[in-house]
Design a protein around this motif. Structure first.
Motif, PDB file in Angstrom:
ATOM      1  N   ILE A 175       0.827  -1.198   0.000  1.00 27.66           N
ATOM      2  CA  ILE A 175       0.000   0.000   0.000  1.00 27.66           C
ATOM      3  C   ILE A 175       0.866   1.254   0.000  1.00 27.66           C
ATOM      4  CG2 ILE A 175      -1.565   1.387   1.428  1.00 27.66           C
ATOM      5  CD1 ILE A 175      -3.031  -0.763   0.012  1.00 27.66           C
ATOM      6  N   ASP A 176       1.891   1.265   0.854  1.00 29.10           N
ATOM      7  CA  ASP A 176       2.758   2.437   0.954  1.00 29.10           C
ATOM      8  C   ASP A 176       3.456   2.744  -0.368  1.00 29.10           C
ATOM      9  OD1 ASP A 176       2.114   2.874   3.590  1.00 29.10           O
ATOM     10  OD2 ASP A 176       3.807   1.742   4.386  1.00 29.10           O
ATOM     11  N   GLN A 177       3.761   1.709  -1.128  1.00 31.53           N
ATOM     12  CA  GLN A 177       4.528   1.867  -2.354  1.00 31.53           C
ATOM     13  C   GLN A 177       3.658   1.980  -3.600  1.00 31.53           C
ATOM     14  OE1 GLN A 177       7.109  -1.554  -2.336  1.00 31.53           O
ATOM     15  NE2 GLN A 177       7.988  -1.039  -0.338  1.00 31.53           N
ATOM     16  N   ALA A 178       2.371   1.750  -3.476  1.00 32.21           N
ATOM     17  CA  ALA A 178       1.492   1.713  -4.657  1.00 32.21           C
ATOM     18  C   ALA A 178       1.159   3.116  -5.144  1.00 32.21           C
ATOM     19  CB  ALA A 178       0.206   0.959  -4.323  1.00 32.21           C
ATOM     20  N   PRO A 179       1.310   3.370  -6.441  1.00 29.95           N
ATOM     21  CA  PRO A 179       0.895   4.666  -6.991  1.00 29.95           C
ATOM     22  C   PRO A 179      -0.626   4.700  -7.142  1.00 29.95           C
ATOM     23  CG  PRO A 179       1.694   3.253  -8.741  1.00 29.95           C
ATOM     24  CD  PRO A 179       1.916   2.494  -7.460  1.00 29.95           C
ATOM     25  N   GLU A 180      -1.188   5.885  -7.033  1.00 31.47           N
ATOM     26  CA  GLU A 180      -2.635   6.020  -7.208  1.00 31.47           C
ATOM     27  C   GLU A 180      -2.966   6.020  -8.693  1.00 31.47           C
ATOM     28  OE1 GLU A 180      -6.376   8.852  -5.791  1.00 31.47           O
ATOM     29  OE2 GLU A 180      -4.310   9.297  -5.172  1.00 31.47           O
ATOM     30  N   GLU A 181      -3.942   5.199  -9.060  1.00 40.04           N
ATOM     31  CA  GLU A 181      -4.365   5.088 -10.457  1.00 40.04           C
ATOM     32  C   GLU A 181      -5.234   6.288 -10.821  1.00 40.04           C
ATOM     33  OE1 GLU A 181      -4.306   4.385 -13.863  1.00 40.04           O
ATOM     34  OE2 GLU A 181      -3.655   2.487 -12.936  1.00 40.04           O
ATOM     35  N   ILE A 182      -4.903   6.926 -11.941  1.00 43.38           N
ATOM     36  CA  ILE A 182      -5.689   8.084 -12.378  1.00 43.38           C
ATOM     37  C   ILE A 182      -6.506   7.787 -13.624  1.00 43.38           C
ATOM     38  CG2 ILE A 182      -4.100   9.755 -11.343  1.00 43.38           C
ATOM     39  CD1 ILE A 182      -2.876  10.163 -14.113  1.00 43.38           C
ATOM     40  N   ASN A 183      -6.226   6.647 -14.264  1.00 46.21           N
ATOM     41  CA  ASN A 183      -6.990   6.248 -15.440  1.00 46.21           C
ATOM     42  C   ASN A 183      -8.353   5.720 -14.990  1.00 46.21           C
ATOM     43  OD1 ASN A 183      -8.063   4.463 -17.569  1.00 46.21           O
ATOM     44  ND2 ASN A 183      -6.134   4.894 -18.607  1.00 46.21           N
ATOM     45  N   ALA A 184      -9.418   6.380 -15.410  1.00 42.69           N
ATOM     46  CA  ALA A 184     -10.765   6.037 -14.947  1.00 42.69           C
ATOM     47  C   ALA A 184     -11.145   4.607 -15.298  1.00 42.69           C
ATOM     48  CB  ALA A 184     -11.787   7.008 -15.530  1.00 42.69           C
ATOM     49  N   SER A 185     -10.730   4.126 -16.463  1.00 40.75           N
ATOM     50  CA  SER A 185     -11.079   2.764 -16.869  1.00 40.75           C
ATOM     51  C   SER A 185     -10.368   1.736 -15.992  1.00 40.75           C
ATOM     52  CB  SER A 185     -10.718   2.539 -18.340  1.00 40.75           C
ATOM     53  OG  SER A 185      -9.319   2.646 -18.558  1.00 40.75           O
ATOM     54  N   HIS A 186      -9.128   2.038 -15.564  1.00 42.47           N
ATOM     55  CA  HIS A 186      -8.401   1.131 -14.687  1.00 42.47           C
ATOM     56  C   HIS A 186      -9.021   1.100 -13.287  1.00 42.47           C
ATOM     57  CE1 HIS A 186      -4.491   1.492 -17.295  1.00 42.47           C
ATOM     58  NE2 HIS A 186      -5.480   0.856 -17.907  1.00 42.47           N
ATOM     59  N   VAL A 187      -9.441   2.263 -12.816  1.00 42.70           N
ATOM     60  CA  VAL A 187     -10.109   2.329 -11.511  1.00 42.70           C
ATOM     61  C   VAL A 187     -11.407   1.523 -11.545  1.00 42.70           C
ATOM     62  CG1 VAL A 187     -11.222   3.844  -9.823  1.00 42.70           C
ATOM     63  CG2 VAL A 187      -9.098   4.558 -10.946  1.00 42.70           C
ATOM     64  N   LYS A 188     -12.150   1.668 -12.634  1.00 44.73           N
ATOM     65  CA  LYS A 188     -13.393   0.909 -12.782  1.00 44.73           C
ATOM     66  C   LYS A 188     -13.122  -0.583 -12.825  1.00 44.73           C
ATOM     67  CE  LYS A 188     -17.466   0.421 -15.754  1.00 44.73           C
ATOM     68  NZ  LYS A 188     -18.148   0.886 -16.999  1.00 44.73           N
ATOM     69  N   CYS A 189     -12.055  -0.979 -13.490  1.00 41.45           N
ATOM     70  CA  CYS A 189     -11.684  -2.393 -13.564  1.00 41.45           C
ATOM     71  C   CYS A 189     -11.349  -2.938 -12.180  1.00 41.45           C
ATOM     72  CB  CYS A 189     -10.501  -2.562 -14.508  1.00 41.45           C
ATOM     73  SG  CYS A 189     -10.020  -4.284 -14.801  1.00 41.45           S
ATOM     74  N   ASN A 190     -10.621  -2.160 -11.390  1.00 42.85           N
ATOM     75  CA  ASN A 190     -10.296  -2.579 -10.023  1.00 42.85           C
ATOM     76  C   ASN A 190     -11.542  -2.704  -9.168  1.00 42.85           C
ATOM     77  OD1 ASN A 190      -7.550  -2.576 -10.602  1.00 42.85           O
ATOM     78  ND2 ASN A 190      -7.210  -0.510  -9.805  1.00 42.85           N
ATOM     79  N   SER A 191     -12.445  -1.749  -9.324  1.00 38.20           N
ATOM     80  CA  SER A 191     -13.698  -1.773  -8.560  1.00 38.20           C
ATOM     81  C   SER A 191     -14.522  -3.006  -8.908  1.00 38.20           C
ATOM     82  CB  SER A 191     -14.498  -0.498  -8.837  1.00 38.20           C
ATOM     83  OG  SER A 191     -15.709  -0.491  -8.108  1.00 38.20           O
ATOM     84  N   GLN A 192     -14.597  -3.338 -10.194  1.00 41.80           N
ATOM     85  CA  GLN A 192     -15.336  -4.522 -10.623  1.00 41.80           C
ATOM     86  C   GLN A 192     -14.690  -5.792 -10.094  1.00 41.80           C
ATOM     87  OE1 GLN A 192     -15.422  -4.012 -14.902  1.00 41.80           O
ATOM     88  NE2 GLN A 192     -17.404  -2.955 -14.840  1.00 41.80           N
ATOM     89  N   ALA A 193     -13.352  -5.808 -10.055  1.00 43.86           N
ATOM     90  CA  ALA A 193     -12.648  -6.977  -9.534  1.00 43.86           C
ATOM     91  C   ALA A 193     -12.943  -7.162  -8.054  1.00 43.86           C
ATOM     92  CB  ALA A 193     -11.147  -6.821  -9.771  1.00 43.86           C
ATOM     93  N   GLN A 194     -12.984  -6.074  -7.291  1.00 45.43           N
ATOM     94  CA  GLN A 194     -13.325  -6.169  -5.878  1.00 45.43           C
ATOM     95  C   GLN A 194     -14.758  -6.663  -5.697  1.00 45.43           C
ATOM     96  OE1 GLN A 194     -12.591  -2.478  -3.839  1.00 45.43           O
ATOM     97  NE2 GLN A 194     -10.367  -2.754  -3.838  1.00 45.43           N
ATOM     98  N   HIS A 195     -15.652  -6.148  -6.537  1.00 40.53           N
ATOM     99  CA  HIS A 195     -17.060  -6.548  -6.425  1.00 40.53           C
ATOM    100  C   HIS A 195     -17.249  -8.013  -6.779  1.00 40.53           C
ATOM    101  CE1 HIS A 195     -21.450  -6.488  -7.559  1.00 40.53           C
ATOM    102  NE2 HIS A 195     -21.459  -5.921  -6.377  1.00 40.53           N
ATOM    103  N   LYS A 196     -16.538  -8.477  -7.787  1.00 35.31           N
ATOM    104  CA  LYS A 196     -16.615  -9.885  -8.170  1.00 35.31           C
ATOM    105  C   LYS A 196     -16.131 -10.774  -7.027  1.00 35.31           C
ATOM    106  CE  LYS A 196     -15.170 -13.162 -11.768  1.00 35.31           C
ATOM    107  NZ  LYS A 196     -14.418 -13.329 -13.040  1.00 35.31           N
ATOM    108  N   TYR A 197     -15.045 -10.369  -6.393  1.00 38.35           N
ATOM    109  CA  TYR A 197     -14.504 -11.106  -5.248  1.00 38.35           C
ATOM    110  C   TYR A 197     -15.535 -11.167  -4.123  1.00 38.35           C
ATOM    111  CZ  TYR A 197     -11.561 -11.889  -1.097  1.00 38.35           C
ATOM    112  OH  TYR A 197     -11.044 -12.361   0.094  1.00 38.35           O
TER     113      TYR A 197
END
Length: 283
Positions: A175-197
């Protein structure tokens, strides 16, 4: 002779962790269902009063269900600890569950897991593979997953605590080393992956049967959906069958079996380099 009542110890935790932009000092906000209010005083009162009338016998059954998510702006894995303990057996899953398929998406594996392979190897020697794991479940696990079973043992408990602390510290470092994603499509993909989980866990989590026996089907369903895997209604609108249509019965209901497709893996399907060595698997 005074009657004896058996008390159950049910420990359940679900925490959502939010992180601000990496451009400033990380600020962590932990959300818990009860806020600062605790029912511990209620429980202590009930136990103390009950002891005045009968003899309480502690139950050996304990459950820890602990999951921590980052905001979708950070594509880091999900910290997952699922421990189930009885008088005769401990069933353990400890992992940094990948948001994306580490078998197909090698870039994701290299980014988040390659540096952690030595940590996984360290504890895989202490905790042998726990037996059959289906390919359907495997898609949610990483090469460093601890999936094991063992009889009660203080040495094993100490080792498990050590593994828990090291895995959690490793997750926090990601977490400390992770860059924040600014690409909206990538953020949406991450959100969908969390929801699927969350959708998979809420429907197929192996602890459901235990919870149903402890508190009944209605309360177990509410606990799973609204506490343990909170976020189902916030991160997305898809249902279980939207993600996993293979579980649809002819009448449109969900097949209640834990697994219906794929093969089972009796042994760890990753080698010492964290490479997947299972054959004929469909993820």
């Amino acid at each position: 002779m005074r009657p004896q009542l058996q008390t159950s110890s049910l420990i359940t935790s679900s925490i959502t962790t939010n992180f601000t932009s990496k451009k400033c000092k990380p600020h962590r906000v932990l959300k818990v269902s009860a806020g600062s209010f605790s029912y511990q005083k209620f429980i202590h009162f009930a136990l103390d009063e009950t002891k005045r009338h009968t003899l309480l016998v502690p139950s050996p059954l304990q459950i820890l269900d602990f999951a921590v998510f980052a905001r979708p702006e950070f594509g880091v894995p999900i910290f997952c600890a699922n421990f189930f303990t009885t008088a005769s057996i401990n069933i353990i899953v400890l992992d940094l569950n990948p948001l994306h398929n580490v078998i197909d998406q090698r870039g994701y594996k290299e980014k988040y897991f390659d540096r952690l392979i030595p940590l996984g190897l360290k504890y895989s020697e202490l905790f042998p593979w726990g037996g059959k794991l289906t390919s359907e479940s495997l898609k949610f696990f990483s090469p460093i997953v601890i999936w094991t079973k063992f009889p009660p043992s203080q040495d094993r408990y100490d080792a498990l605590y050590s593994a828990f602390t090291e895995y959690y510290k490793a997750w926090l470092e990601l977490i400390d080393q992770a860059p924040e994603e600014i690409n909206a499509s990538h953020v949406k993909c991450n959100s969908q992956a969390q929801h699927k989980y969350l959708t998979w866990r809420a429907e197929k989590d192996p602890g459901h049967g235990i919870l149903k026996r402890l508190i009944g089907e209605r309360l177990a369903k509410d606990l799973v959906r609204n506490f343990l895997f909170n976020g189902l209604d916030d991160l997305g609108s898809k249902g279980f069958l939207d993600y996993f249509p293979e579980y649809r019965c002819e009448d449109g209901s969900i097949n209640e079996k834990r697994s219906i497709l794929g093969r089972s893996f009796e042994d760890r399907p990753w080698n010492a380099r964290g490479e997947f060595v299972g054959d004929d698997i469909e993820i």
